[in-house]
Scaffold this motif. Sequence first.
Motif, PDB file in Angstrom:
ATOM      1  N   THR A  18       0.827  -1.212   0.000  1.00 23.00           N
ATOM      2  CA  THR A  18       0.000   0.000   0.000  1.00 23.00           C
ATOM      3  C   THR A  18       0.861   1.262   0.000  1.00 23.00           C
ATOM      4  O   THR A  18       0.649   2.149  -0.827  1.00 23.00           O
ATOM      5  CB  THR A  18      -0.977   0.025   1.192  1.00 23.00           C
ATOM      6  N   GLU A  19       1.836   1.349   0.887  1.00 22.49           N
ATOM      7  CA  GLU A  19       2.614   2.583   1.014  1.00 22.49           C
ATOM      8  C   GLU A  19       3.672   2.748  -0.081  1.00 22.49           C
ATOM      9  O   GLU A  19       3.916   3.858  -0.536  1.00 22.49           O
ATOM     10  CB  GLU A  19       3.264   2.652   2.392  1.00 22.49           C
ATOM     11  N   LYS A  20       4.302   1.675  -0.503  1.00 19.26           N
ATOM     12  CA  LYS A  20       5.371   1.773  -1.508  1.00 19.26           C
ATOM     13  C   LYS A  20       4.837   1.609  -2.935  1.00 19.26           C
ATOM     14  O   LYS A  20       5.266   2.321  -3.838  1.00 19.26           O
ATOM     15  CB  LYS A  20       6.463   0.733  -1.257  1.00 19.26           C
ATOM     16  N   LEU A  21       3.919   0.657  -3.132  1.00 14.86           N
ATOM     17  CA  LEU A  21       3.446   0.380  -4.492  1.00 14.86           C
ATOM     18  C   LEU A  21       2.140   1.079  -4.836  1.00 14.86           C
ATOM     19  O   LEU A  21       1.753   1.109  -6.001  1.00 14.86           O
ATOM     20  CB  LEU A  21       3.300  -1.129  -4.704  1.00 14.86           C
ATOM     21  N   GLY A  22       1.447   1.613  -3.841  1.00 11.91           N
ATOM     22  CA  GLY A  22       0.246   2.399  -4.108  1.00 11.91           C
ATOM     23  C   GLY A  22      -1.043   1.617  -4.243  1.00 11.91           C
ATOM     24  O   GLY A  22      -2.063   2.164  -4.673  1.00 11.91           O
ATOM     25  N   PHE A  23      -1.044   0.342  -3.869  1.00 13.46           N
ATOM     26  CA  PHE A  23      -2.299  -0.412  -3.863  1.00 13.46           C
ATOM     27  C   PHE A  23      -3.119   0.010  -2.650  1.00 13.46           C
ATOM     28  O   PHE A  23      -2.617   0.696  -1.752  1.00 13.46           O
ATOM     29  CB  PHE A  23      -2.010  -1.924  -3.799  1.00 13.46           C
ATOM     30  N   LYS A  24      -4.382  -0.391  -2.610  1.00 16.03           N
ATOM     31  CA  LYS A  24      -5.214  -0.095  -1.439  1.00 16.03           C
ATOM     32  C   LYS A  24      -5.712  -1.405  -0.838  1.00 16.03           C
ATOM     33  O   LYS A  24      -5.946  -2.386  -1.554  1.00 16.03           O
ATOM     34  CB  LYS A  24      -6.393   0.810  -1.801  1.00 16.03           C
ATOM     35  N   THR A  25      -5.862  -1.401   0.474  1.00 15.64           N
ATOM     36  CA  THR A  25      -6.367  -2.585   1.166  1.00 15.64           C
ATOM     37  C   THR A  25      -7.848  -2.744   0.879  1.00 15.64           C
ATOM     38  O   THR A  25      -8.617  -1.794   1.003  1.00 15.64           O
ATOM     39  CB  THR A  25      -6.144  -2.458   2.686  1.00 15.64           C
ATOM     40  N   LYS A  26      -8.242  -3.947   0.481  1.00 17.19           N
ATOM     41  CA  LYS A  26      -9.655  -4.227   0.262  1.00 17.19           C
ATOM     42  C   LYS A  26     -10.218  -5.030   1.433  1.00 17.19           C
ATOM     43  O   LYS A  26     -11.277  -4.717   1.951  1.00 17.19           O
ATOM     44  CB  LYS A  26      -9.873  -4.977  -1.049  1.00 17.19           C
ATOM     45  N   HIS A  27      -9.533  -6.094   1.825  1.00 18.52           N
ATOM     46  CA  HIS A  27      -9.978  -6.926   2.952  1.00 18.52           C
ATOM     47  C   HIS A  27      -8.841  -7.059   3.952  1.00 18.52           C
ATOM     48  O   HIS A  27      -7.692  -7.290   3.574  1.00 18.52           O
ATOM     49  CB  HIS A  27     -10.376  -8.332   2.490  1.00 18.52           C
ATOM     50  N   HIS A  28      -9.178  -6.907   5.212  1.00 18.30           N
ATOM     51  CA  HIS A  28      -8.232  -7.119   6.315  1.00 18.30           C
ATOM     52  C   HIS A  28      -9.053  -7.745   7.440  1.00 18.30           C
ATOM     53  O   HIS A  28      -9.576  -7.044   8.300  1.00 18.30           O
ATOM     54  CB  HIS A  28      -7.602  -5.806   6.757  1.00 18.30           C
ATOM     55  N   ILE A  29      -9.174  -9.055   7.373  1.00 22.52           N
ATOM     56  CA  ILE A  29     -10.037  -9.778   8.312  1.00 22.52           C
ATOM     57  C   ILE A  29      -9.182 -10.737   9.127  1.00 22.52           C
ATOM     58  O   ILE A  29      -8.490 -11.594   8.569  1.00 22.52           O
ATOM     59  CB  ILE A  29     -11.140 -10.558   7.551  1.00 22.52           C
ATOM     60  N   GLU A  30      -9.213 -10.583  10.445  1.00 24.70           N
ATOM     61  CA  GLU A  30      -8.475 -11.481  11.338  1.00 24.70           C
ATOM     62  C   GLU A  30      -9.135 -12.857  11.325  1.00 24.70           C
ATOM     63  O   GLU A  30     -10.365 -12.964  11.395  1.00 24.70           O
ATOM     64  CB  GLU A  30      -8.481 -10.929  12.767  1.00 24.70           C
ATOM     65  N   ILE A  31      -8.320 -13.898  11.228  1.00 19.83           N
ATOM     66  CA  ILE A  31      -8.827 -15.269  11.302  1.00 19.83           C
ATOM     67  C   ILE A  31      -8.025 -16.023  12.350  1.00 19.83           C
ATOM     68  O   ILE A  31      -7.025 -15.521  12.852  1.00 19.83           O
ATOM     69  CB  ILE A  31      -8.794 -15.989   9.925  1.00 19.83           C
ATOM     70  N   ASP A  32      -8.453 -17.210  12.683  1.00 21.51           N
ATOM     71  CA  ASP A  32      -7.790 -17.995  13.724  1.00 21.51           C
ATOM     72  C   ASP A  32      -6.319 -18.236  13.400  1.00 21.51           C
ATOM     73  O   ASP A  32      -5.921 -18.309  12.243  1.00 21.51           O
ATOM     74  CB  ASP A  32      -8.495 -19.346  13.898  1.00 21.51           C
ATOM     75  N   GLY A  33      -5.517 -18.356  14.451  1.00 25.01           N
ATOM     76  CA  GLY A  33      -4.108 -18.658  14.288  1.00 25.01           C
ATOM     77  C   GLY A  33      -3.239 -17.443  14.044  1.00 25.01           C
ATOM     78  O   GLY A  33      -2.061 -17.577  13.714  1.00 25.01           O
ATOM     79  N   GLY A  34      -3.797 -16.243  14.174  1.00 22.97           N
ATOM     80  CA  GLY A  34      -3.017 -15.040  13.984  1.00 22.97           C
ATOM     81  C   GLY A  34      -2.851 -14.616  12.537  1.00 22.97           C
ATOM     82  O   GLY A  34      -2.100 -13.695  12.240  1.00 22.97           O
TER      83      GLY A  34
END
Length: 128
Positions: free
Chosen positions: A21-37
């Motif tokens: 995101t910061e270096k290549l300029g993409f944007k986060t679409k999904h950031h979902i925590e799942i089991d196991g970290g």
Amino acid sequence: MKIIAMSIFVDDQDKAQQFYTEKLGFKTKHHIEIDGGFKWLTVTENHSSNPVEIVLEPNASPIAKNYQEGLYEAGIPVTMFGVDNLEKEHETLVNQGIHFHTAPKEVEGVKYAIFDDTCGNLIQIVEQ
């Protein structure tokens, strides 16, 4: 049938999210925590109608880790991104501290360069 997502195995999901995101300029679409970290973590092109997501997948499986390390050691990029102006993009990325494994080259009218994504992968950028 259409492409909706592609996976890139990474050694650290948080570091990968920051880099993509910061270096290549993409944007986060999904950031979902799942089991196991781990996370369901995807990025997409910023300011684009292209719906394809890049899944920043943890290399926790020995199979994934061996695949990722094998490609890297062989100097094989895991994927390729298109750019409009290779020289300009190369300069921008170098100024952001990105290390290039292969400096810009031209082969049969196709310009390319390969950089390290800091998460265990080589990425090729191409101007056609």
